[in-house]
Design a protein around this motif. Sequence first.
Motif, PDB file in Angstrom:
ATOM      1  N   ILE A 230       7.210 -67.493  14.507  1.00 14.56           N
ATOM      2  CA  ILE A 230       7.349 -68.546  13.487  1.00 14.56           C
ATOM      3  C   ILE A 230       8.795 -69.059  13.424  1.00 14.56           C
ATOM      4  CG2 ILE A 230       7.325 -68.957  10.973  1.00 14.56           C
ATOM      5  CD1 ILE A 230       4.883 -66.964  10.923  1.00 14.56           C
ATOM      6  N   TYR A 231       9.750 -68.135  13.530  1.00 12.73           N
ATOM      7  CA  TYR A 231      11.162 -68.516  13.384  1.00 12.73           C
ATOM      8  C   TYR A 231      11.888 -68.543  14.735  1.00 12.73           C
ATOM      9  CZ  TYR A 231       9.976 -67.558   8.532  1.00 12.73           C
ATOM     10  OH  TYR A 231       9.364 -67.579   7.305  1.00 12.73           O
ATOM     11  N   LYS A 232      11.138 -68.828  15.787  1.00 12.88           N
ATOM     12  CA  LYS A 232      11.704 -68.731  17.143  1.00 12.88           C
ATOM     13  C   LYS A 232      12.855 -69.706  17.399  1.00 12.88           C
ATOM     14  CE  LYS A 232       8.297 -71.783  19.376  1.00 12.88           C
ATOM     15  NZ  LYS A 232       7.878 -72.427  18.130  1.00 12.88           N
ATOM     16  N   ASP A 233      12.909 -70.780  16.629  1.00 12.49           N
ATOM     17  CA  ASP A 233      13.986 -71.753  16.832  1.00 12.49           C
ATOM     18  C   ASP A 233      15.306 -71.311  16.221  1.00 12.49           C
ATOM     19  OD1 ASP A 233      12.242 -73.357  18.175  1.00 12.49           O
ATOM     20  OD2 ASP A 233      11.726 -74.583  16.428  1.00 12.49           O
ATOM     21  N   PHE A 234      15.286 -70.164  15.572  1.00 15.62           N
ATOM     22  CA  PHE A 234      16.497 -69.660  14.919  1.00 15.62           C
ATOM     23  C   PHE A 234      16.798 -68.263  15.454  1.00 15.62           C
ATOM     24  CE2 PHE A 234      14.377 -72.673  12.257  1.00 15.62           C
ATOM     25  CZ  PHE A 234      15.400 -73.486  11.789  1.00 15.62           C
ATOM     26  N   GLN A 235      18.024 -68.059  15.846  1.00 15.81           N
ATOM     27  CA  GLN A 235      18.389 -66.774  16.450  1.00 15.81           C
ATOM     28  C   GLN A 235      18.988 -65.835  15.404  1.00 15.81           C
ATOM     29  OE1 GLN A 235      17.323 -66.281  19.529  1.00 15.81           O
ATOM     30  NE2 GLN A 235      16.548 -68.369  19.270  1.00 15.81           N
ATOM     31  N   PRO A 236      18.758 -64.524  15.571  1.00 13.16           N
ATOM     32  CA  PRO A 236      19.224 -63.558  14.558  1.00 13.16           C
ATOM     33  C   PRO A 236      20.726 -63.560  14.318  1.00 13.16           C
ATOM     34  CG  PRO A 236      17.607 -62.550  15.996  1.00 13.16           C
ATOM     35  CD  PRO A 236      17.920 -63.877  16.600  1.00 13.16           C
ATOM     36  N   ASP A 237      21.509 -64.038  15.308  1.00  9.95           N
ATOM     37  CA  ASP A 237      22.969 -64.028  15.106  1.00  9.95           C
ATOM     38  C   ASP A 237      23.489 -65.390  14.633  1.00  9.95           C
ATOM     39  OD1 ASP A 237      22.398 -65.321  17.442  1.00  9.95           O
ATOM     40  OD2 ASP A 237      23.973 -64.350  18.619  1.00  9.95           O
ATOM     41  N   GLU A 238      22.590 -66.336  14.428  1.00  9.20           N
ATOM     42  CA  GLU A 238      23.014 -67.660  13.962  1.00  9.20           C
ATOM     43  C   GLU A 238      23.169 -67.693  12.445  1.00  9.20           C
ATOM     44  OE1 GLU A 238      21.267 -71.253  16.619  1.00  9.20           O
ATOM     45  OE2 GLU A 238      19.789 -70.123  15.478  1.00  9.20           O
ATOM     46  N   ASP A 239      23.994 -68.617  11.968  1.00  6.98           N
ATOM     47  CA  ASP A 239      24.035 -68.888  10.536  1.00  6.98           C
ATOM     48  C   ASP A 239      22.815 -69.730  10.179  1.00  6.98           C
ATOM     49  OD1 ASP A 239      26.349 -67.572  10.145  1.00  6.98           O
ATOM     50  OD2 ASP A 239      27.604 -69.335   9.857  1.00  6.98           O
ATOM     51  N   VAL A 240      22.042 -69.254   9.246  1.00  5.13           N
ATOM     52  CA  VAL A 240      20.844 -69.983   8.843  1.00  5.13           C
ATOM     53  C   VAL A 240      20.864 -70.160   7.324  1.00  5.13           C
ATOM     54  CG1 VAL A 240      18.315 -70.010   8.814  1.00  5.13           C
ATOM     55  CG2 VAL A 240      19.522 -68.984  10.743  1.00  5.13           C
ATOM     56  N   VAL A 241      20.545 -71.360   6.878  1.00  7.53           N
ATOM     57  CA  VAL A 241      20.447 -71.629   5.437  1.00  7.53           C
ATOM     58  C   VAL A 241      19.005 -71.998   5.114  1.00  7.53           C
ATOM     59  CG1 VAL A 241      21.167 -73.162   3.564  1.00  7.53           C
ATOM     60  CG2 VAL A 241      22.842 -72.387   5.262  1.00  7.53           C
ATOM     61  N   VAL A 242      18.466 -71.365   4.083  1.00  9.95           N
ATOM     62  CA  VAL A 242      17.099 -71.675   3.654  1.00  9.95           C
ATOM     63  C   VAL A 242      17.155 -72.339   2.276  1.00  9.95           C
ATOM     64  CG1 VAL A 242      16.005 -69.831   4.979  1.00  9.95           C
ATOM     65  CG2 VAL A 242      16.816 -69.346   2.678  1.00  9.95           C
ATOM     66  N   TYR A 243      16.218 -73.236   2.037  1.00 13.04           N
ATOM     67  CA  TYR A 243      16.186 -73.884   0.722  1.00 13.04           C
ATOM     68  C   TYR A 243      14.769 -74.356   0.418  1.00 13.04           C
ATOM     69  CZ  TYR A 243      16.024 -78.571   2.899  1.00 13.04           C
ATOM     70  OH  TYR A 243      15.653 -79.678   3.607  1.00 13.04           O
ATOM     71  N   CYS A 244      14.524 -74.623  -0.869  1.00 21.80           N
ATOM     72  CA  CYS A 244      13.232 -75.176  -1.284  1.00 21.80           C
ATOM     73  C   CYS A 244      13.496 -76.172  -2.403  1.00 21.80           C
ATOM     74  CB  CYS A 244      12.266 -74.077  -1.698  1.00 21.80           C
ATOM     75  SG  CYS A 244      12.872 -72.964  -2.982  1.00 21.80           S
ATOM     76  N   ARG A 245      12.944 -75.938  -3.583  1.00 20.44           N
ATOM     77  CA  ARG A 245      13.169 -76.859  -4.699  1.00 20.44           C
ATOM     78  C   ARG A 245      14.212 -76.306  -5.661  1.00 20.44           C
ATOM     79  NH1 ARG A 245       7.827 -78.307  -7.687  1.00 20.44           N
ATOM     80  NH2 ARG A 245       8.034 -76.119  -8.238  1.00 20.44           N
TER      81      ARG A 245
END
Lengths: 288, 135
Positions: A230-245
């Motif tokens: 599901i999250y294959k486009d994001f790598q575990p060592d990358e900075d990732v920001v998640v957001y919703c409402r």
Amino acid sequence: MSHVLETQSAAISVQRLVSTAWVAEHLNDPQIILVESNEDPLLYPSGHIPGAHEVDWTRDLNDPLRRDYLDRERFQALMQKLGATDDSLIVFYGDRSNWWAAYALWVFELFGHTRSCLMDGGRLLWAKEGRPMTTKVPQATPSQYVAKPRNDEAIRIFREDVLRRVDAGAKFIDVRSPQEFSGEKLHMEGYPNEGALRGGHIPGAKSIPWATATDPETGTFRATEELQAIYKDFQPDEDVVVYCRIGERSSHTWFALKYLLGYQNVRNYDGSWTEYGNLVGAPIEQGS
Amino acid sequence: MTATLQEYRDLFASLPDRAERIQTLIELAKQYKPAERPKPFDERQRVPGCESEVFVWGSQQGGHWTFEFAVENPQGMSAMAMAAVLQSSLDGASADEIRAIPDDVIYEFFGRELSMGKSMGLMGMVQMCKRISQS
């Protein structure tokens, strides 16, 4: 299912996701504090796991005036009321596949209390399995818990940093519905003040609705291999920001990435679309 | 607004204690009777913005409306309580009486300590009844 990411600490090792069976076996373990955190305020009073305390996100976790979370003093008072010590393992569970429980866990982590986990499947799975429920509210012996200062740096991100990352082409995961992501749906019809003035998403964001990470039948998290896909486009060592409402659904995704897949630098933008979609001049993308 | 809905408002106004209000709502949720209709439900009957997956149907005879509700989330207790309130208080109501319901009546029952999503969902149930009765 093999969610075995563990951290070691002074007392017992902490597995960040525990099963309903595990909780049932540990109901009388003095090191464990069960906390139910729901969106629906009627659920806990109507029945909860024996010994579970309620932490209500509006009354217990939010600042009553500003849009922010509780401060160190209130967190300390909350932990003392729960009878928590540094060694307590807080087991969160709740409604909506633990989305609110994950939000509560995330807030606890702002204060450095990382001895915490989610009960996979939440209260719905516990109830479906016919496990015991009670309306009796436990009274813990107050503790002398001393809270650490709140540290937002590691797992929370604010709008200025978000805008800098947009300019830098950083990666975001938008966990709202596809309709909210595309800008087709701002909010519920007829309630313009409840949403944002503009629809769409943060430039560069990928739409991965939060519930994608769960099994719709049981409310449990999907197996590690499925989550990785599901999250294959994001790598575990990358900075990732998640957001919703407002940052609640994205807490669920934050948990999955950080504790089930081992992503090191994942932050929750709790200002989310109710802030970003109202920012003057902020760049927005629309469409899927 | 109907006399029954006003009675609910008066009842909750007399319950300043949150725990009493919650217990009253739990009792109301137990009185919720789901609509007996074939599935899958018509998506046009879905309350927009409601995470508890609520569906509403209205029918009228001689200008008097009746409503049926289906709360598909088994843990949607607040939605069930709201459905029970609306089902009983709008039984036989006129379109004008339904139109007169304030959207924020939900706060009189549940208090202000509702999440944004929960507020939207519960208000959506009221709005849906209004929309159906005006159509």
